[in-house]
Each structure stands twice: as C-alpha cells, then as structure tokens.
Design a protein around this motif. Structure first.
Motif, short mmCIF file in Angstrom:
data_model
loop_
_atom_site.label_atom_id
_atom_site.label_comp_id
_atom_site.label_asym_id
_atom_site.label_seq_id
_atom_site.Cartn_x
_atom_site.Cartn_y
_atom_site.Cartn_z
N LEU A 65 34.11 40.61 48.00
CA LEU A 65 35.15 40.37 47.16
C LEU A 65 36.32 41.02 47.58
O LEU A 65 37.54 40.55 47.52
CB LEU A 65 34.67 40.35 45.49
N LEU A 66 36.10 42.37 47.56
CA LEU A 66 37.06 43.20 48.02
C LEU A 66 37.53 42.99 49.65
O LEU A 66 38.96 43.07 49.90
CB LEU A 66 36.89 44.84 48.23
N ALA A 67 36.78 42.46 50.66
CA ALA A 67 37.18 42.22 51.79
C ALA A 67 38.16 41.07 52.02
O ALA A 67 39.09 41.10 52.55
CB ALA A 67 35.91 42.03 52.75
N ILE A 260 43.53 51.00 43.82
CA ILE A 260 44.16 50.06 44.92
C ILE A 260 44.72 48.95 43.82
O ILE A 260 43.78 48.10 43.64
CB ILE A 260 43.57 50.00 45.98
N GLU A 261 46.03 48.78 44.02
CA GLU A 261 46.43 47.55 43.37
C GLU A 261 45.87 46.23 43.94
O GLU A 261 45.93 46.09 45.30
CB GLU A 261 48.03 47.47 43.53
N GLY A 262 45.43 45.31 43.15
CA GLY A 262 45.00 43.92 43.64
C GLY A 262 43.55 43.73 43.85
O GLY A 262 43.06 43.08 44.19
N LEU A 263 42.93 44.81 44.03
CA LEU A 263 41.36 45.08 44.20
C LEU A 263 40.60 44.49 43.09
O LEU A 263 39.43 44.12 43.52
CB LEU A 263 41.08 46.45 45.00
N VAL A 264 40.87 44.82 41.77
CA VAL A 264 40.15 44.63 40.77
C VAL A 264 41.11 44.09 39.86
O VAL A 264 42.05 44.68 39.45
CB VAL A 264 39.50 46.07 40.20
#
Length: 313
Positions: A65-67, A260-264
C-alpha cells in the motif's frame, strides 16, 4: 496477571483475533497460507488498470500500500476489502482478506504479500522521479530485514494471537487449560516478538530509518506492524506487556512515517480507530484499546501525530 494462586489466562479479546488464512507449524508458529500466484515484476502489466485489495487492519498489507503511494502508481486503484466470514463455527472475529492485486479483467496478478512491494518498486519505480525503495546496493540487506520482519513480527504476531485460544485438555478446568496449553506457548512467542522489537529499537537509535537516511522496502514492512499493534492486536497481550510507545526509537520512527502526507488516508484512520466517523465515534475493530502504564491513551498518542511532512522524509 496471576490472581493469588490462580494461573494466568492468556485469553485475549475475541475481537483482537483478526487473522489471515494459515496454519500452526509443529513448532507452534503461525505460517501464512502460501500465495496462489507468486509475483515477479515482469508479471505486473503496465498497460492495464490494476486494483489492490487489502484491509487497513492487516499488517501484511501496508508495505505494498505504501509503496504504491510513494511511487504514485496511477494504474493501481486501492480498494479496502471487508473482513471475511471465519471458517469455523463459533469463531466471532473475521478473517483478513487476501492482500492481492487484480487486473482490469478480474484476473489475479498476485497475492504474494511478502514480495508485492518490491515488485511494484521494480516495475514502476523511476530513479529520476521517485524515491528508490529497493536499490540494487541494498537488496541483500533489505531482503534479510524483510524476512525477519515478516517471519518474527508479522507471522510472530499472528502466532501469539492464535496461542490465546489453544484448546488444551477438556478434563482440566478452564483456567488450568489456558495456563498449561496456552499461556506457556503464548509467553515464549511474546519473548521472541519483543526481542525483535528491542533489537530494531537499538538499530534505530543510530539511524533515521532501518538502512540509513531514506525509506526502503524494509521500513514499509515494519510500519504495518507498528501501526496495527498498539491500538489493535495488543489487546490480546497481557496488560503489563510493552507497547510501541515504550520503545523510544521505534515510537519516534513510527510517528515519522505516519506523519508523511498521503501515506495513511482518512478512511484508513477511521477504520483503524484513529479518527472519528461521521457520527463522532471511534471504531474499535480489535475491541477496546489495550491499557498501557506509560501513556494515558495509546490511541490518543497516535492521534496527536499530524500528517505535516511531505516527500521521502
């Protein structure tokens, strides 16, 4: 905690048993079900729309998901999936959905959760535009760390949860049965799990991320464990056990990645219980958040971390 001479029961919150398909080995460790389709970067089509199916409650899902978010994979639609019905009657908690990628025809590309993030990086990464999560010079170290995290922490966590419901001998009383057939295995598995966390906390006392100043694939595998443990699976652990907030370097590291913006995204925060829903209520998918002696509220400590950082910081 033992009550007088009554042995400790390792029975945890039923709702904490949100588990994937798998089995228990002869040595008492949980072994994830093998993938239906192993993955190689060349197997992932670049010219088709893809869908990633996952649950935000699943520590296995967060690496891919993060990748996909770090690499801005526009071909990949991210679809949160509901828990599945358990196979066994009387089991109250649901099964985690498979972590899998399908193409636009519905064909399974892969459900190989251990390697999907690396395949995504190799297929869609571009050294000129994106952070490199699986660089050639660090592949051996990343592979080694991924194996440790996947086996000792992710499968280790599931092993602990399974051990809370070890059946035992019906001729014994319930508390004796839990102690003799569950608590001993439960305690051993927890020692392995916490030993790995302590080792990683020491590693992070000298580095910003596991392998230096930049995120790698190994960090993405570890983050899923840290995010789902404190306010999730730890409710199946004894109350005095440590939480991530008790490891200063792991805790700062987890907050750094979480911020980190946008990761979760907010939907995931709501599903996990870190943001309220439209009714102002916080979800408790694993049951009530576990008590810890070091902070007033683990969930509140996570909620206080705001996403203000951008990029591969």
């Amino acid at each position: 905690m033992p009550q007088g001479n009554r042995p400790f029961s390792c029975e945890g919150s039923v709702a904490a048993r949100i588990l994937p398909d798998g089995r228990i080995s002869d040595f008492g460790f949980f072994v994830s079900a093998p993938p239906s389709a192993q993955v190689f970067a060349s197997d992932i089509p670049e010219d088709k729309s893809l869908a990633l199916e996952y649950s935000p409650l699943d520590p296995r899902a967060w690496s891919v998901l993060l990748a996909s978010r770090i690499l801005h994979v526009r071909q990949l639609e991210i679809q949160a999936a509901p828990l599945r019905e358990p196979h066994s009657a009387g089991v109250e908690a649901g099964l985690l959905p498979d972590v899998r990628i399908r193409d636009d025809s519905g064909r399974l590309v892969s459900d190989d959760w251990r390697h999907l993030s690396r395949a995504i990086e190799q297929r869609f990464g571009d050294d000129d535009r994106h952070p490199v999560l699986y660089p050639e010079r660090l592949k051996r170290e990343i592979d080694e760390l991924d194996r440790i995290i996947d086996n000792d922490l992710i499968d280790g966590l599931f092993s602990i949860i399974y051990a809370t419901s070890q059946p035992g001998d019906d001729s014994l009383g319930q508390h004796d049965r839990d102690f003799l057939h569950g608590a001993q295995t439960h305690a051993v598995l927890r020692r392995v799990f916490y030993a790995r966390l302590g080792w990683l906390d020491d590693v992070l006392s000298r580095r910003r991320y596991l392998l230096g100043d930049d995120l790698t694939d190994a960090d993405l595998h570890l983050f899923g464990v840290l995010l789902t443990l404190d306010i999730g699976y730890r409710s199946a652990f004894p109350a005095p056990d440590a939480a991530i907030v008790d490891y200063p370097n792991l805790w700062e590291y987890a907050k750094r990645i979480y911020a980190i913006e946008g990761l979760v995204n907010n939907d995931e925060r709501i599903a996990i219980g870190l943001l309220p829903d439209e009714h102002g209520l916080y979800a408790e998918p694993w049951g009530p958040v576990a008590f810890t002696e070091t902070v007033e509220s683990i969930a509140a400590a996570w909620r206080s971390t705001n996403p203000q950082i951008t990029g591969n910081s």
